[in-house]
Write a protein that holds these residues in place. Structure first.
Motif, PDB file in Angstrom:
ATOM      1  N   HIS A 164      38.513  43.121  54.655  1.00  0.00           N
ATOM      2  CA  HIS A 164      37.218  43.254  53.716  1.00  0.00           C
ATOM      3  C   HIS A 164      36.781  41.940  53.366  1.00  0.00           C
ATOM      4  N   PHE A 165      35.648  41.718  52.899  1.00  0.00           N
ATOM      5  CA  PHE A 165      35.229  40.543  52.432  1.00  0.00           C
ATOM      6  C   PHE A 165      34.925  40.587  50.934  1.00  0.00           C
ATOM      7  N   ASP A 166      34.759  39.777  50.164  1.00  0.00           N
ATOM      8  CA  ASP A 166      34.668  39.817  48.437  1.00  0.00           C
ATOM      9  C   ASP A 166      33.172  39.600  47.968  1.00  0.00           C
ATOM     10  N   THR A 167      32.149  39.104  48.802  1.00  0.00           N
ATOM     11  CA  THR A 167      30.718  39.153  48.715  1.00  0.00           C
ATOM     12  C   THR A 167      30.296  40.360  48.803  1.00  0.00           C
ATOM     13  N   GLN A 168      29.614  40.861  47.702  1.00  0.00           N
ATOM     14  CA  GLN A 168      28.837  42.256  47.797  1.00  0.00           C
ATOM     15  C   GLN A 168      27.351  41.673  47.846  1.00  0.00           C
ATOM     16  N   TRP A 169      26.947  41.898  49.219  1.00  0.00           N
ATOM     17  CA  TRP A 169      25.634  41.500  49.656  1.00  0.00           C
ATOM     18  C   TRP A 169      24.620  42.051  48.832  1.00  0.00           C
ATOM     19  N   VAL A 170      24.491  43.305  48.650  1.00  0.00           N
ATOM     20  CA  VAL A 170      23.390  44.184  48.075  1.00  0.00           C
ATOM     21  C   VAL A 170      23.990  44.677  46.462  1.00  0.00           C
ATOM     22  N   ASP A 171      23.550  44.032  45.876  1.00  0.00           N
ATOM     23  CA  ASP A 171      23.679  44.630  44.259  1.00  0.00           C
ATOM     24  C   ASP A 171      22.713  44.198  43.224  1.00  0.00           C
ATOM     25  N   ASP A 172      22.900  44.621  42.066  1.00  0.00           N
ATOM     26  CA  ASP A 172      21.798  44.165  40.917  1.00  0.00           C
ATOM     27  C   ASP A 172      21.658  42.925  40.359  1.00  0.00           C
ATOM     28  N   THR A 173      23.022  42.151  40.688  1.00  0.00           N
ATOM     29  CA  THR A 173      23.171  40.965  39.778  1.00  0.00           C
ATOM     30  C   THR A 173      22.377  39.652  40.577  1.00  0.00           C
ATOM     31  N   MET A 174      22.300  38.891  39.928  1.00  0.00           N
ATOM     32  CA  MET A 174      21.444  37.465  40.308  1.00  0.00           C
ATOM     33  C   MET A 174      22.677  36.335  40.867  1.00  0.00           C
ATOM     34  N   ARG A 175      23.978  36.848  41.417  1.00  0.00           N
ATOM     35  CA  ARG A 175      24.777  35.946  41.619  1.00  0.00           C
ATOM     36  C   ARG A 175      25.682  36.745  42.682  1.00  0.00           C
ATOM     37  N   HIS A 176      26.499  35.541  43.463  1.00  0.00           N
ATOM     38  CA  HIS A 176      27.413  36.261  44.631  1.00  0.00           C
ATOM     39  C   HIS A 176      28.819  35.547  44.358  1.00  0.00           C
ATOM     40  N   ARG A 177      29.887  36.233  44.656  1.00  0.00           N
ATOM     41  CA  ARG A 177      31.119  35.503  44.747  1.00  0.00           C
ATOM     42  C   ARG A 177      30.919  34.692  46.024  1.00  0.00           C
ATOM     43  N   LYS A 178      31.201  33.459  45.698  1.00  0.00           N
ATOM     44  CA  LYS A 178      31.073  32.612  46.870  1.00  0.00           C
ATOM     45  C   LYS A 178      32.532  31.526  47.224  1.00  0.00           C
ATOM     46  N   ILE A 179      33.428  31.863  46.348  1.00  0.00           N
ATOM     47  CA  ILE A 179      34.742  31.097  46.764  1.00  0.00           C
ATOM     48  C   ILE A 179      35.933  32.244  46.418  1.00  0.00           C
ATOM     49  N   SER A 180      36.737  32.591  47.362  1.00  0.00           N
ATOM     50  CA  SER A 180      37.922  33.382  47.000  1.00  0.00           C
ATOM     51  C   SER A 180      39.048  32.420  46.947  1.00  0.00           C
ATOM     52  N   MET A 181      39.866  32.687  46.057  1.00  0.00           N
ATOM     53  CA  MET A 181      41.142  32.070  45.627  1.00  0.00           C
ATOM     54  C   MET A 181      42.393  33.089  45.742  1.00  0.00           C
ATOM     55  N   SER A 182      43.312  32.690  46.464  1.00  0.00           N
ATOM     56  CA  SER A 182      44.811  33.465  46.387  1.00  0.00           C
ATOM     57  C   SER A 182      45.768  32.448  45.873  1.00  0.00           C
ATOM     58  N   ILE A 183      46.426  32.948  44.948  1.00  0.00           N
ATOM     59  CA  ILE A 183      47.478  31.937  44.076  1.00  0.00           C
ATOM     60  C   ILE A 183      48.731  32.723  44.289  1.00  0.00           C
TER      61      ILE A 183
END
Length: 187
Positions: free
Chosen positions: A102-121
């Protein structure tokens, strides 16, 4: 973009992690959901999740956001300005816990922002589980770095649009925190 992945080895204190894990395991959790419609689909994902309160864990949020800004400056150069709630993720042997590609960016949505960096701890010791590998398509990680990503306290960042997965846990349990750094929509 200079690197596809950027990581910090053992950046969180083990004692702090133990306290955090104890707290997270006591929190109400629910099955991880997938997709824009946020549905439970065990054919794609089998994990339990909970979210950390930003006010209660403000120092952790600040530390991780600062690390993400540093990774962004070193590797990505994205326009970022915020962080979503941290997600505690638990993958268990009892149900072969995993999360398929999967990928974390939702390309088509109603918000005006995207997830750009994912982090796993990483919150588990490598000896606590088998399987449960974080795999990232076309990552630039060396074999040594892939092993390092399993170390308790290690933090890896990568662009949220990169396809990734957690392979099935075959023994024990894997615990991680997952975070997403946000910014204005890609253009």
């Amino acid at each position: 973009m200079k690197h596809t992945c950027y990581f910090y080895l053992e950046n969180l204190d083990s004692e702090y992690i133990d306290k955090l894990v104890t707290e997270c395991l006591k929190m109400p959790n629910f099955n991880g959901k997938v997709g824009k419609k946020e549905i439970v689909n065990p054919k794609i994902r089998r994990s339990k999740i909970a979210f950390l309160d930003k006010n209660k864990h403000s120092k952790l949020y600040k530390k991780l956001y600062d690390l993400a800004v540093d990774a962004n400056n070193q590797a990505y150069g994205f326009d970022i300005n915020d962080m979503e709630l941290l997600q505690f993720s638990l993958y268990e042997e009892s149900n072969s816990g995993y999360y398929d590609w999967h990928f974390d960016t939702q390309w088509v949505d109603d918000t005006m922002r995207h997830r750009k960096i994912s982090m796993s701890i990483q919150l588990s010791e490598p000896s606590d589980y088998e399987g449960g590998d974080l795999e990232i398509v076309d990552s630039n990680l060396t074999d040594e770095q892939k092993i390092g990503c399993r170390k308790k306290g290690s933090i890896i960042t990568f662009p949220s649009f990169m396809s990734h997965r957690v392979t099935p846990v075959t023994k024990g349990k894997r615990m991680a925190l997952v975070g997403w750094i946000l910014g204005a929509k890609f253009r």
